[in-house]
Design a protein around this motif. Sequence first.
Motif, PDB file in Angstrom:
ATOM      1  N   PRO A 252       0.819  -1.216   0.000  1.00 46.99           N
ATOM      2  CA  PRO A 252       0.000   0.000   0.000  1.00 46.99           C
ATOM      3  C   PRO A 252       0.850   1.262   0.000  1.00 46.99           C
ATOM      4  CG  PRO A 252      -0.074  -1.070   2.152  1.00 46.99           C
ATOM      5  CD  PRO A 252       0.612  -2.017   1.226  1.00 46.99           C
ATOM      6  N   HIS A 253       2.083   1.147   0.505  1.00 47.73           N
ATOM      7  CA  HIS A 253       2.947   2.324   0.542  1.00 47.73           C
ATOM      8  C   HIS A 253       3.303   2.788  -0.867  1.00 47.73           C
ATOM      9  CE1 HIS A 253       3.521  -0.066   4.214  1.00 47.73           C
ATOM     10  NE2 HIS A 253       3.614   1.104   4.834  1.00 47.73           N
ATOM     11  N   VAL A 254       3.521   1.831  -1.772  1.00 44.41           N
ATOM     12  CA  VAL A 254       3.809   2.172  -3.162  1.00 44.41           C
ATOM     13  C   VAL A 254       2.631   2.916  -3.775  1.00 44.41           C
ATOM     14  CG1 VAL A 254       4.175   1.215  -5.471  1.00 44.41           C
ATOM     15  CG2 VAL A 254       5.472   0.325  -3.528  1.00 44.41           C
ATOM     16  N   VAL A 255       1.431   2.418  -3.533  1.00 43.81           N
ATOM     17  CA  VAL A 255       0.229   3.080  -4.041  1.00 43.81           C
ATOM     18  C   VAL A 255       0.130   4.498  -3.479  1.00 43.81           C
ATOM     19  CG1 VAL A 255      -2.298   3.055  -3.984  1.00 43.81           C
ATOM     20  CG2 VAL A 255      -1.029   0.939  -4.411  1.00 43.81           C
ATOM     21  N   GLU A 256       0.385   4.635  -2.196  1.00 42.36           N
ATOM     22  CA  GLU A 256       0.315   5.950  -1.551  1.00 42.36           C
ATOM     23  C   GLU A 256       1.306   6.920  -2.182  1.00 42.36           C
ATOM     24  OE1 GLU A 256       0.087   7.595   3.025  1.00 42.36           O
ATOM     25  OE2 GLU A 256       1.496   5.973   2.572  1.00 42.36           O
ATOM     26  N   ILE A 257       2.534   6.466  -2.401  1.00 45.17           N
ATOM     27  CA  ILE A 257       3.563   7.326  -2.989  1.00 45.17           C
ATOM     28  C   ILE A 257       3.184   7.750  -4.402  1.00 45.17           C
ATOM     29  CG2 ILE A 257       5.952   7.366  -3.833  1.00 45.17           C
ATOM     30  CD1 ILE A 257       6.602   5.485  -1.415  1.00 45.17           C
ATOM     31  N   LEU A 258       2.688   6.814  -5.196  1.00 43.31           N
ATOM     32  CA  LEU A 258       2.320   7.146  -6.575  1.00 43.31           C
ATOM     33  C   LEU A 258       1.157   8.134  -6.602  1.00 43.31           C
ATOM     34  CD1 LEU A 258       2.570   3.615  -8.237  1.00 43.31           C
ATOM     35  CD2 LEU A 258       4.189   5.524  -8.447  1.00 43.31           C
ATOM     36  N   GLY A 259       0.244   7.997  -5.665  1.00 38.22           N
ATOM     37  CA  GLY A 259      -0.855   8.945  -5.581  1.00 38.22           C
ATOM     38  C   GLY A 259      -0.372  10.332  -5.209  1.00 38.22           C
ATOM     39  N   LEU A 260       0.528  10.392  -4.248  1.00 38.05           N
ATOM     40  CA  LEU A 260       1.070  11.683  -3.839  1.00 38.05           C
ATOM     41  C   LEU A 260       1.912  12.316  -4.945  1.00 38.05           C
ATOM     42  CD1 LEU A 260       2.075  10.821  -0.164  1.00 38.05           C
ATOM     43  CD2 LEU A 260       0.157  12.253  -0.912  1.00 38.05           C
ATOM     44  N   ALA A 261       2.452  11.471  -5.840  1.00 37.16           N
ATOM     45  CA  ALA A 261       3.234  11.984  -6.973  1.00 37.16           C
ATOM     46  C   ALA A 261       2.343  12.585  -8.058  1.00 37.16           C
ATOM     47  CB  ALA A 261       4.092  10.860  -7.571  1.00 37.16           C
ATOM     48  N   GLY A 262       1.038  12.328  -7.968  1.00 41.56           N
ATOM     49  CA  GLY A 262       0.110  12.979  -8.891  1.00 41.56           C
ATOM     50  C   GLY A 262      -0.292  12.187 -10.112  1.00 41.56           C
ATOM     51  N   LEU A 263      -0.009  10.877 -10.154  1.00 37.13           N
ATOM     52  CA  LEU A 263      -0.444  10.083 -11.301  1.00 37.13           C
ATOM     53  C   LEU A 263      -1.967  10.128 -11.445  1.00 37.13           C
ATOM     54  CD1 LEU A 263       1.684   6.788 -11.236  1.00 37.13           C
ATOM     55  CD2 LEU A 263       2.069   8.860 -12.574  1.00 37.13           C
ATOM     56  N   ASP A 264      -2.427   9.978 -12.671  1.00 44.64           N
ATOM     57  CA  ASP A 264      -3.865   9.985 -12.918  1.00 44.64           C
ATOM     58  C   ASP A 264      -4.520   8.685 -12.470  1.00 44.64           C
ATOM     59  OD1 ASP A 264      -4.107  12.563 -14.244  1.00 44.64           O
ATOM     60  OD2 ASP A 264      -2.999  11.655 -15.902  1.00 44.64           O
ATOM     61  N   PHE A 265      -3.790   7.575 -12.518  1.00 42.49           N
ATOM     62  CA  PHE A 265      -4.314   6.279 -12.126  1.00 42.49           C
ATOM     63  C   PHE A 265      -3.159   5.297 -12.041  1.00 42.49           C
ATOM     64  CE2 PHE A 265      -3.914   5.989 -16.647  1.00 42.49           C
ATOM     65  CZ  PHE A 265      -3.721   4.654 -16.952  1.00 42.49           C
ATOM     66  N   ALA A 266      -3.445   4.097 -11.553  1.00 39.80           N
ATOM     67  CA  ALA A 266      -2.471   3.010 -11.565  1.00 39.80           C
ATOM     68  C   ALA A 266      -3.214   1.701 -11.775  1.00 39.80           C
ATOM     69  CB  ALA A 266      -1.673   2.959 -10.262  1.00 39.80           C
ATOM     70  N   VAL A 267      -2.516   0.730 -12.357  1.00 36.50           N
ATOM     71  CA  VAL A 267      -3.091  -0.595 -12.598  1.00 36.50           C
ATOM     72  C   VAL A 267      -2.308  -1.611 -11.771  1.00 36.50           C
ATOM     73  CG1 VAL A 267      -3.639  -2.373 -14.299  1.00 36.50           C
ATOM     74  CG2 VAL A 267      -3.743   0.055 -14.942  1.00 36.50           C
ATOM     75  N   ILE A 268      -2.971  -2.234 -10.816  1.00 40.71           N
ATOM     76  CA  ILE A 268      -2.321  -3.261 -10.014  1.00 40.71           C
ATOM     77  C   ILE A 268      -2.200  -4.518 -10.879  1.00 40.71           C
ATOM     78  CG2 ILE A 268      -2.325  -4.511  -7.837  1.00 40.71           C
ATOM     79  CD1 ILE A 268      -2.337  -1.439  -7.576  1.00 40.71           C
TER      80      ILE A 268
END
Length: 246
Positions: free
Chosen positions: A23-39
Amino acid sequence: MSFRDKLLAGEVLIGTFVKTPSPHVVEILGLAGLDFAVIDQEHAPIGLAEMDMMAMAGRAVGLPLLSRRWGKGTDWIAPLMDLGMTGVMVPHVLDPEGAEAVCDAVRFARLKRGLSPSPRAGDYGGMSIPSYREKSDAESVVMVQIEDECALAHLDAIAAIKDVDLVFIGPADLSQSMGVGFPSPELDDAIMTIVEACKHAGCAVGLFVGDAAAIPAWVERGVGVFVCGSDQALLRKGAAGIMAAR
């Protein structure tokens, strides 16, 4: 404005694959401003319990998350949507029947998805059934992947399905299926065939790229959604850059 609204409005959207069950990776990518991510459950060891925590992290930072995983069936979709995932990216969709099955698993209006507002997606029972159905169908995203040469014969039918929000091109698998290089002129021609079919149907189209530098050229050709690399590729590239400076 939801991620689906932005997608359907034709905005250029950029995300990445997440292959690390954290979940930390997801949190970091969100804080970096990505529009979305695909697990990427298709190519990484990420189970339902890890998805639960990653979905929670995505909601905490406002990062829309989709899941991609293996398997010809669609029974894996509903449990992930219950966790509060924004949608799914389904690999190796070969024909309209396969695409329709994915839509059946996501959209309540098709009357085949199991209904309960008790999970996270329904605010743990805080939403009424009508409100939950309406919100889910309005915001959930269906992405189907074209990765097989045989699917090229069914592009028009797949892209015309109303509940398919986006046709996503997997260039590596597509090149393998076609027996051509990655990259190659033959692959680019196939990609453009998919793009043109989606334009004609009014369906959004997405593409995997390994390098963000490739995005502007593909935007000019009509692609609007990009998955660029992965969390692991970003980490590796950053670490390699540090060592190159030694």
